[in-house]
Design a protein around this motif. Sequence first.
Motif, short mmCIF file in Angstrom:
data_model
loop_
_atom_site.label_atom_id
_atom_site.label_comp_id
_atom_site.label_asym_id
_atom_site.label_seq_id
_atom_site.Cartn_x
_atom_site.Cartn_y
_atom_site.Cartn_z
N SER A 183 4.77 -2.50 -16.06
CA SER A 183 3.84 -3.58 -15.76
C SER A 183 4.56 -4.92 -15.72
O SER A 183 5.58 -5.12 -16.39
CB SER A 183 2.71 -3.61 -16.79
N MET A 184 4.02 -5.83 -14.92
CA MET A 184 4.54 -7.20 -14.75
C MET A 184 6.00 -7.20 -14.30
O MET A 184 6.81 -8.00 -14.75
CB MET A 184 4.35 -8.01 -16.02
N PHE A 185 6.32 -6.26 -13.41
CA PHE A 185 7.69 -6.14 -12.89
C PHE A 185 7.61 -5.61 -11.47
O PHE A 185 6.82 -4.72 -11.17
CB PHE A 185 8.49 -5.19 -13.77
N THR A 186 8.42 -6.20 -10.59
CA THR A 186 8.54 -5.70 -9.22
C THR A 186 10.01 -5.40 -8.94
O THR A 186 10.87 -6.26 -9.14
CB THR A 186 8.01 -6.70 -8.19
N HIS A 240 -12.86 -24.77 -7.04
CA HIS A 240 -11.51 -24.29 -7.39
C HIS A 240 -11.65 -22.98 -8.15
O HIS A 240 -12.07 -22.96 -9.31
CB HIS A 240 -10.77 -25.32 -8.25
N PRO A 241 -11.33 -21.85 -7.52
CA PRO A 241 -11.52 -20.55 -8.18
C PRO A 241 -10.44 -20.25 -9.20
O PRO A 241 -9.33 -20.82 -9.17
CB PRO A 241 -11.45 -19.56 -7.02
N ASN A 242 -10.75 -19.36 -10.14
CA ASN A 242 -9.75 -18.85 -11.07
C ASN A 242 -8.97 -17.73 -10.39
O ASN A 242 -9.53 -16.92 -9.65
CB ASN A 242 -10.43 -18.31 -12.33
N ARG A 243 -7.65 -17.69 -10.66
CA ARG A 243 -6.78 -16.71 -10.02
C ARG A 243 -6.02 -15.94 -11.09
O ARG A 243 -5.51 -16.52 -12.04
CB ARG A 243 -5.78 -17.40 -9.08
N TRP A 244 -5.95 -14.63 -10.91
CA TRP A 244 -5.17 -13.76 -11.78
C TRP A 244 -4.27 -12.88 -10.92
O TRP A 244 -4.69 -12.35 -9.90
CB TRP A 244 -6.07 -12.87 -12.64
N VAL A 245 -3.02 -12.75 -11.36
CA VAL A 245 -2.05 -11.92 -10.64
C VAL A 245 -1.47 -10.91 -11.60
O VAL A 245 -1.09 -11.26 -12.73
CB VAL A 245 -0.91 -12.78 -10.02
N ARG A 246 -1.38 -9.65 -11.16
CA ARG A 246 -0.82 -8.58 -11.97
C ARG A 246 0.17 -7.78 -11.12
O ARG A 246 -0.11 -7.48 -9.96
CB ARG A 246 -1.93 -7.67 -12.49
N TYR A 247 1.30 -7.44 -11.72
CA TYR A 247 2.33 -6.67 -11.02
C TYR A 247 2.47 -5.31 -11.70
O TYR A 247 2.38 -5.19 -12.92
CB TYR A 247 3.68 -7.40 -11.06
N MET A 248 2.73 -4.29 -10.88
CA MET A 248 2.92 -2.93 -11.40
C MET A 248 3.91 -2.20 -10.51
O MET A 248 3.76 -2.18 -9.29
CB MET A 248 1.60 -2.17 -11.46
#
Length: 433
Positions: free
Chosen positions: A394-397, A415-423
């Motif tokens: 997780s949290m790695f590309t 202004h929207p809330n933004r979430w980013v997740r890497y897998m």
Amino acid sequence: MITAILLFNQKGEIVISRHYRDDVPRSAVESFGSKVIGSKETGSQPPVKLLNGSSFLYTRHANLYFVAVTRGNVNPALVFEFLYQWIRILKSYLGDNFTEEDVKNTMTLLYELLDETMDFGYPQNCAIGLLRMYINLGTVKTQDPAAQNSRLTSQITGIVDWRREGLRFRKNEVHIDVNESVNLLMSANGNILRNECAGQVIMKTQLSGMPECKFALNDKLNMEKEAQSGTQNPEDKKKRAVEIDDCTFHRCVRLGKFDTDRTITFIPPDGEFELMRYRVTDNINLPFRLIPAIQEESKSKMTINLKATATFGPTKSASNVVIKIPVPPNTAKHSIKVSAGRAKFEPDQKAIVWRLKKFIGGSECNFQADLDLMQTTRTKAWSRPPISVDFNVSMFTASGVYVRYLRVYDKSGYHPNRWVRYMTRAGEYQIRI
């Protein structure tokens, strides 16, 4: 274009059929059921069959075969995409695990969908959200007919049919998932024979109104164009750019703007959707480095040593790591030692399976197995299948891709809330021994 859409069961019998043209005889359709499905040919041959001058293109879901038949020279990618879209539509109406019985119980609904999604053999509207507004199972309360007809006309004839107007949310949010699959084939000498990374960007949006979004990754061509025009962010100059290949996008993306300035501009559908797919083949950071060593002391003894190292940073960790170390089929006894996790000999897989629930970045784990082999009458040498690895980080590309920004423009100015997740997951991650 497409002459007919057919559904066959696993016996080769027609469950439902819709003919849009009359250039394919009934005998050709019945021969497909008997010669292809009835003879168990599916799965072992390509999903395109030519019978009596007609082309049959098919795909399978559970025990049902979705078949498109044509006598023309059609684009097969378009036909298969329509079949996949149709399976998604049926999943949204009948559930993910719909069966032949479900299809037979909803014949009227399916014929409505067949008429709505295709006209005279040409694919039409396949947007699930729009179809569910006007073709339902009787559980949706109908609106005022005049307002319903005007909205239906504007959405079907308009350019944005994947999103309806008037959406309002108390909290405007965007969730972004960047999922990557790493494929590796390494020789016994440590040379990389094949190495690529396939990724996809999944978005889940809850945005009010009809916002326009501008999305950017650290694409090398895009960052170079921004540097030449002087619009590049000073922080981006210090970060690594990645050369992205083979991009495919959701139909909401404006391809014209992407071709001209490499910017991804779109009006997003409501809910979860796949924004894009991509592939990276250069400068891939492999999450794990494996060094195997096999010693055949005699015909009856063998020792396998393996060192696994996590190359990502210590702040990250991999979960559900599974390493399959193949062993000879005549293995009789074994003695296994591991520095972490659990390892077990599984005869049905002809391998020792080493499982680690958690693998901290930068750490190293060792494996050793002493094998006693039975004497065999055959002199055939062991083929030495490759070691395979499965993992989730997780949290790695592995490609180095990251989200630079997501800008949302709406006339209300929220202004929207933004979430980013890497897998990053393992695809075919193999090391020959």
